[in-house]
Write an enzyme that holds these catalytic residues in place. Structure first.
Site, PDB file in Angstrom:
ATOM      1  N   GLY A 138       8.062 -35.035 -18.548  1.00 49.60           N
ATOM      2  CA  GLY A 138       8.810 -33.858 -18.985  1.00 49.60           C
ATOM      3  C   GLY A 138       8.307 -32.526 -18.458  1.00 49.60           C
ATOM      4  O   GLY A 138       8.438 -31.506 -19.135  1.00 49.60           O
ATOM      5  N   MET A 175      15.891 -41.426 -16.198  1.00 50.90           N
ATOM      6  CA  MET A 175      16.004 -42.432 -15.134  1.00 50.90           C
ATOM      7  C   MET A 175      17.039 -43.500 -15.494  1.00 50.90           C
ATOM      8  O   MET A 175      16.773 -44.708 -15.428  1.00 50.90           O
ATOM      9  CB  MET A 175      14.624 -43.050 -14.864  1.00 50.90           C
ATOM     10  CG  MET A 175      13.563 -42.017 -14.511  1.00 50.90           C
ATOM     11  SD  MET A 175      14.032 -40.888 -13.167  1.00 50.90           S
ATOM     12  CE  MET A 175      13.503 -41.868 -11.768  1.00 50.90           C
ATOM     13  N   HIS A 232      17.080 -33.793  -8.834  1.00 53.77           N
ATOM     14  CA  HIS A 232      16.636 -34.936  -8.043  1.00 53.77           C
ATOM     15  C   HIS A 232      15.631 -34.453  -7.003  1.00 53.77           C
ATOM     16  O   HIS A 232      15.857 -33.427  -6.355  1.00 53.77           O
ATOM     17  CB  HIS A 232      17.834 -35.607  -7.362  1.00 53.77           C
ATOM     18  CG  HIS A 232      17.446 -36.809  -6.570  1.00 53.77           C
ATOM     19  ND1 HIS A 232      17.079 -38.006  -7.170  1.00 53.77           N
ATOM     20  CD2 HIS A 232      17.322 -37.001  -5.235  1.00 53.77           C
ATOM     21  CE1 HIS A 232      16.752 -38.872  -6.219  1.00 53.77           C
ATOM     22  NE2 HIS A 232      16.895 -38.287  -5.042  1.00 53.77           N
ATOM     23  N   ASP A 269      28.157 -36.974 -11.450  1.00 53.75           N
ATOM     24  CA  ASP A 269      29.364 -37.803 -11.526  1.00 53.75           C
ATOM     25  C   ASP A 269      28.902 -39.254 -11.640  1.00 53.75           C
ATOM     26  O   ASP A 269      27.712 -39.497 -11.876  1.00 53.75           O
ATOM     27  CB  ASP A 269      30.312 -37.531 -10.340  1.00 53.75           C
ATOM     28  CG  ASP A 269      29.700 -37.939  -9.004  1.00 53.75           C
ATOM     29  OD1 ASP A 269      28.655 -38.625  -8.994  1.00 53.75           O
ATOM     30  OD2 ASP A 269      30.281 -37.567  -7.970  1.00 53.75           O
ATOM     31  N   GLY A 317      28.530 -41.488  -9.450  1.00 48.52           N
ATOM     32  CA  GLY A 317      27.687 -41.998  -8.368  1.00 48.52           C
ATOM     33  C   GLY A 317      26.222 -41.691  -8.644  1.00 48.52           C
ATOM     34  O   GLY A 317      25.892 -40.853  -9.494  1.00 48.52           O
TER      35      GLY A 317
HETATM   36  C1  GAR Z   1      11.231 -35.317 -11.344  1.00 42.90           C
HETATM   37  O1  GAR Z   1      10.627 -35.300 -10.065  1.00 42.90           O
HETATM   38  C2  GAR Z   1      12.733 -35.477 -11.212  1.00 42.90           C
HETATM   39  O2  GAR Z   1      13.278 -34.787 -10.131  1.00 42.90           O
HETATM   40  C3  GAR Z   1      12.860 -36.954 -11.036  1.00 42.90           C
HETATM   41  O3  GAR Z   1      11.952 -37.490 -11.963  1.00 42.90           O
HETATM   42  C4  GAR Z   1      10.844 -36.594 -12.108  1.00 42.90           C
HETATM   43  C5  GAR Z   1      10.635 -36.306 -13.578  1.00 42.90           C
HETATM   44  O4  GAR Z   1       9.462 -35.557 -13.771  1.00 42.90           O
HETATM   45  N1  GAR Z   1      14.202 -37.408 -11.266  1.00 42.90           N
HETATM   46  C6  GAR Z   1      14.798 -38.354 -10.529  1.00 42.90           C
HETATM   47  O5  GAR Z   1      14.237 -38.953  -9.650  1.00 42.90           O
HETATM   48  C7  GAR Z   1      16.248 -38.629 -10.883  1.00 42.90           C
HETATM   49  N2  GAR Z   1      16.916 -39.362  -9.849  1.00 42.90           N
HETATM   50  P1  GAR Z   1       9.222 -34.781 -15.129  1.00 42.90           P
HETATM   51  O6  GAR Z   1       9.389 -35.819 -16.260  1.00 42.90           O
HETATM   52  O7  GAR Z   1       7.807 -34.311 -15.030  1.00 42.90           O
HETATM   53  O8  GAR Z   1      10.206 -33.670 -15.243  1.00 42.90           O
END
Ligand code: GAR
Length: 215
Positions: free
Chosen positions: A17, A95, A114, A146, A148
């Site tokens: 987070g 995720m 992302h 969306d 995808g």
């Molecule tokens: C972040 O790097 C975010 O961009 C990625 O998960 C991480 C979460 O970190 N999200 C994805 O890959 C979604 N496809 P966080 O819990 O420290 O914010």
């Protein structure tokens, strides 16, 4: 901005987070037009839940395994978000793929971050994919969600240098720092009603001096 006009936002997480923290910090600013109304995690015990509690924000643990399929799970998310009067949803390291059950409840109002310059490297371990590919720049994208995977209209992107062969962890951290600048900026545009879409193109009525890319 008075409390009455703050737009309630729901944040969905799966992990540590740090992006949630950036959103919480931005929303704690006195002039923030948004407030985080609820944080929902599909995983119990993650540090993001602790961050929300520290900020005095209600938390909900909603394990996806408690539901037979994605749609039933998303319906549960929708009712939880509605119970907190949420108007915008931010996926901050959530995720899970979401279905139209969630998207139809919040049309063009679900944001995702992302860790790549989309459309390059969607999916899991985007930073590892960029690193293995040998790119010399990398970055992060905030987009509307969306059905995808990492696919909807791009709202803003942030670019960072990448060194082919560097440890993937250093690249991850560099991208993460960029994510923490990018996501609060775009969330603010969203709740201020600056975003419109035409097909997969987003138009943004930018505040003076701001751009849709950061370096
Ligand atoms: C972040 O790097 C975010 O961009 C990625 O998960 C991480 C979460 O970190 N999200 C994805 O890959 C979604 N496809 P966080 O819990 O420290 O914010």
């Amino acid at each position: 901005m008075g409390e009455l006009s703050e737009v309630p936002v729901g944040v969905l997480i799966s992990g540590s987070g740090t992006n949630l923290q950036a959103l919480l910090d931005a929303c704690a600013e006195p002039d923030s037009p948004a407030k985080i109304a609820v944080v929902i995690s599909n995983r119990p015990g993650v540090y993001g839940l602790e961050r929300a509690r520290e900020a005095g924000v209600p938390t909900v643990v909603a394990p996806h395994r408690d539901h037979p399929d994605r749609r039933t799970y998303d319906a549960h998310l929708v009712s939880t978000l509605r119970a907190h009067h949420v108007q915008w949803v931010a996926l901050a390291g959530f995720m899970r793929l979401v279905t139209s059950t969630l998207l139809d409840a919040f049309p063009q109002r679900v944001l995702n971050i992302h860790p790549s310059l989309l459309p390059a490297f969607p999916g899991l371990d985007a930073q590892g994919q960029a690193n293995a590919y040998g790119t010399t720049v990398a970055g992060a994208t905030v987009h509307l969600v969306d059905e995808g995977m990492d696919h909807g209209p791009i709202l803003a992107q942030g670019v960072v240098p990448a060194e082919p062969g560097e440890p993937v962890e250093t690249l991850k951290q560099r991208i993460l720092q960029m994510e923490h600048r990018l996501f609060p900026m775009v969330l603010r545009w969203a709740v201020e009603g600056r975003i419109q879409t035409e097909g997969r193109l987003a138009r943004i009525d930018l505040p003076p001096g701001q751009r849709r890319w950061l370096i």
